[in-house]
Design a protein around this motif. Structure first.
Motif, PDB file in Angstrom:
ATOM      1  N   ALA A 179       0.843  -1.206   0.000  1.00  0.00           N
ATOM      2  CA  ALA A 179       0.000   0.000   0.000  1.00  0.00           C
ATOM      3  C   ALA A 179       0.875   1.252   0.000  1.00  0.00           C
ATOM      4  O   ALA A 179       0.609   2.210  -0.742  1.00  0.00           O
ATOM      5  N   THR A 180       1.927   1.238   0.833  1.00  0.00           N
ATOM      6  CA  THR A 180       2.813   2.401   0.893  1.00  0.00           C
ATOM      7  C   THR A 180       3.518   2.584  -0.434  1.00  0.00           C
ATOM      8  O   THR A 180       3.649   3.702  -0.950  1.00  0.00           O
ATOM      9  N   ASP A 188       1.128   4.033  -2.944  1.00  0.00           N
ATOM     10  CA  ASP A 188       0.849   5.443  -2.626  1.00  0.00           C
ATOM     11  C   ASP A 188       2.012   6.333  -3.063  1.00  0.00           C
ATOM     12  O   ASP A 188       1.811   7.403  -3.659  1.00  0.00           O
ATOM     13  N   LEU A 189       3.231   5.893  -2.741  1.00  0.00           N
ATOM     14  CA  LEU A 189       4.407   6.697  -3.069  1.00  0.00           C
ATOM     15  C   LEU A 189       4.633   6.742  -4.581  1.00  0.00           C
ATOM     16  O   LEU A 189       5.018   7.769  -5.137  1.00  0.00           O
ATOM     17  N   LEU A 201       2.608   9.302  -6.087  1.00  0.00           N
ATOM     18  CA  LEU A 201       3.140  10.652  -5.873  1.00  0.00           C
ATOM     19  C   LEU A 201       4.346  10.929  -6.763  1.00  0.00           C
ATOM     20  O   LEU A 201       4.837  12.059  -6.807  1.00  0.00           O
ATOM     21  N   VAL A 206       7.296   8.805  -6.753  1.00  0.00           N
ATOM     22  CA  VAL A 206       8.545   8.175  -6.331  1.00  0.00           C
ATOM     23  C   VAL A 206       8.759   6.940  -7.202  1.00  0.00           C
ATOM     24  O   VAL A 206       7.861   6.113  -7.350  1.00  0.00           O
ATOM     25  N   GLN A 215      11.990   5.142  -7.202  1.00  0.00           N
ATOM     26  CA  GLN A 215      13.044   4.248  -6.706  1.00  0.00           C
ATOM     27  C   GLN A 215      12.658   3.667  -5.355  1.00  0.00           C
ATOM     28  O   GLN A 215      12.314   4.402  -4.434  1.00  0.00           O
ATOM     29  N   PRO A 239      14.809   7.189  -1.134  1.00  0.00           N
ATOM     30  CA  PRO A 239      14.838   7.397  -2.586  1.00  0.00           C
ATOM     31  C   PRO A 239      16.000   8.316  -2.991  1.00  0.00           C
ATOM     32  O   PRO A 239      16.015   9.491  -2.639  1.00  0.00           O
ATOM     33  N   THR A 250       2.851  14.538   5.317  1.00  0.00           N
ATOM     34  CA  THR A 250       2.600  13.363   4.476  1.00  0.00           C
ATOM     35  C   THR A 250       1.411  13.566   3.542  1.00  0.00           C
ATOM     36  O   THR A 250       1.482  13.245   2.350  1.00  0.00           O
ATOM     37  N   PHE A 251       0.318  14.122   4.078  1.00  0.00           N
ATOM     38  CA  PHE A 251      -0.912  14.151   3.271  1.00  0.00           C
ATOM     39  C   PHE A 251      -1.174  15.486   2.582  1.00  0.00           C
ATOM     40  O   PHE A 251      -1.974  15.551   1.652  1.00  0.00           O
ATOM     41  N   LEU A 281       1.661  18.261   2.286  1.00  0.00           N
ATOM     42  CA  LEU A 281       2.861  18.844   1.661  1.00  0.00           C
ATOM     43  C   LEU A 281       3.479  17.934   0.600  1.00  0.00           C
ATOM     44  O   LEU A 281       3.768  18.388  -0.506  1.00  0.00           O
ATOM     45  N   LEU A 282       3.669  16.648   0.937  1.00  0.00           N
ATOM     46  CA  LEU A 282       4.335  15.769  -0.022  1.00  0.00           C
ATOM     47  C   LEU A 282       3.609  15.682  -1.366  1.00  0.00           C
ATOM     48  O   LEU A 282       4.265  15.684  -2.409  1.00  0.00           O
ATOM     49  N   ILE A 335       4.857  18.725  -3.117  1.00  0.00           N
ATOM     50  CA  ILE A 335       6.305  18.794  -3.339  1.00  0.00           C
ATOM     51  C   ILE A 335       6.775  17.732  -4.316  1.00  0.00           C
ATOM     52  O   ILE A 335       7.575  18.005  -5.206  1.00  0.00           O
ATOM     53  N   LEU A 336       6.293  16.491  -4.149  1.00  0.00           N
ATOM     54  CA  LEU A 336       6.834  15.372  -4.941  1.00  0.00           C
ATOM     55  C   LEU A 336       6.375  15.407  -6.401  1.00  0.00           C
ATOM     56  O   LEU A 336       5.343  15.958  -6.728  1.00  0.00           O
TER      57      LEU A 336
END
Lengths: 184, 146
Positions: A92-93, A96-97, A100, A102, A104, A110, A176-177, A179-180, A183-184
């Motif tokens: 799940a993580t 999710d990443l 966004l 990610v 790597q 990362p 996490t919910f 800003l990222l 930003i990402l």
């Protein structure tokens, strides 16, 4: 045994091994476990007239030594006890990443962000430089970090530490919910 | 000479505790940015298990030290000063700032150093920034609500 050393250690091994350091430090020299104070001692070494740093940093030599040991311990484990596999985070993580942006998932973090090339980007600057600044500012403002409040403080049933830990999670969830994703 | 020897002897246990920590932090992956994300997304028990079992072991030990009046190895009394509540502002507000930084960097002050040992020299920049943040707090301290 070799397998156990090279594999990541489960929570029920790592947690108690970390927790036992709290009484160990008390017994060794009456020291309270807290790692962010080393940042204050570095500021006390620097020249300047800020009252908050106007004390003999040598009183904190034990903490600076401990942190030097952490660097050595990190080197030893990556060199001799290394785990070649990616960090086994939940699917799940990972998804999710990935959503966004990610890409790597090998290594501990990362490298597209946490590298010298990554630092040259806006997201790298925010996550490494601003993130680091907030860790230093926030831990001193709150009077402790994960070790000083979440572990030492909660272990001593300190209400201020509980409030600080709730703050840690409030900040972490905002980053996490909200800003990222930007930003990402 | 004997004084510097004493200093080394006095600090050696802390160096060993640090090395022990560096190994545990790395092997349990608490220094991983991915693990911190997994924690803040409530998608695994790993970090919660580590933090809560560490607190449990520490809490039981601290209670034993307090109730039995156990002394340090050198015979001195162990003082565990309570945290001063004040208005409480510093705890929730400072804590929130810290949490923002924790999730962005994926590392708190101990793991930052373990990551450097793991070869992530870029985290030296995060450490320098954290020192700058600490310094900024020291300068602003008289003006901040506590």
């Amino acid at each position: 045994m070799i397998d156990f050393i090279s594999q990541p250690w489960p929570w029920y091994v790592a947690g108690p091994l970390i927790g036992i350091v709290v009484p160990a430090l008390f017994l060794i020299g009456g020291k309270q476990f807290g790692l962010s104070e080393n940042l204050r001692h570095v500021c006390a070494i620097l020249p300047g007239k800020v009252e908050f740093f106007n004390y003999n940093w040598r009183n904190g030599a034990w903490n600076l030594t401990l942190v030097a040991g952490i660097i050595i311990g990190g080197f030893i484990s990556s060199t001799f006890l290394g785990n070649p596999d990616p960090v086994a985070i939940s699917d799940a993580t990972k998804s999710d990443l990935a959503l966004l942006g990610v890409t790597q998932f090998d290594g501990l973090m990362p490298s597209e962000i946490f590298s010298w090339e990554g630092l040259a980007s806006v997201r790298g600057l925010i996550m490494i430089v601003l993130g680091g600044f907030l860790v230093g500012f926030g831990s001193r403002y709150a009077g402790g970090c994960t070790s000083g409040h979440a572990i030492s403080g909660l272990a001593d049933l300190q209400l201020p530490s509980l409030i600080a830990v709730i703050g840690f999670f409030a900040g972490g969830l905002i980053a996490t919910f909200f800003l990222l994703p930007i930003i990402l | 000479m004997s004084e510097s020897k004493n200093t080394i002897g006095r600090l050696l246990p802390y160096l060993l505790v640090g090395i022990y920590f560096g190994i545990i932090f790395t092997k349990s992956e608490v220094i991983s940015w991915y693990r911190i994300q997994e924690m803040f997304r409530f998608q695994a028990f790993h970090m919660y298990g580590i933090i809560s079992s560490a607190i449990a072991v520490a809490a039981i030990s601290v209670q034993i030290i307090k109730r039995k009046g156990i002394r340090a190895f050198d015979g001195s009394e162990i003082n565990i000063p309570p945290k001063v509540m004040g208005s409480g502002t510093r705890y929730w507000l400072g804590g929130t700032f810290f949490g923002l930084g924790w999730a962005l960097t994926g590392a708190c002050p101990g793991p930052m150093f373990a990551l450097v040992g793991n070869g992530f020299l870029i985290m030296l920049v995060a450490i320098l920034s954290a020192i700058a943040g600490t310094y900024a707090y020291g300068v602003l301290r008289p003006k901040l609500p506590h």
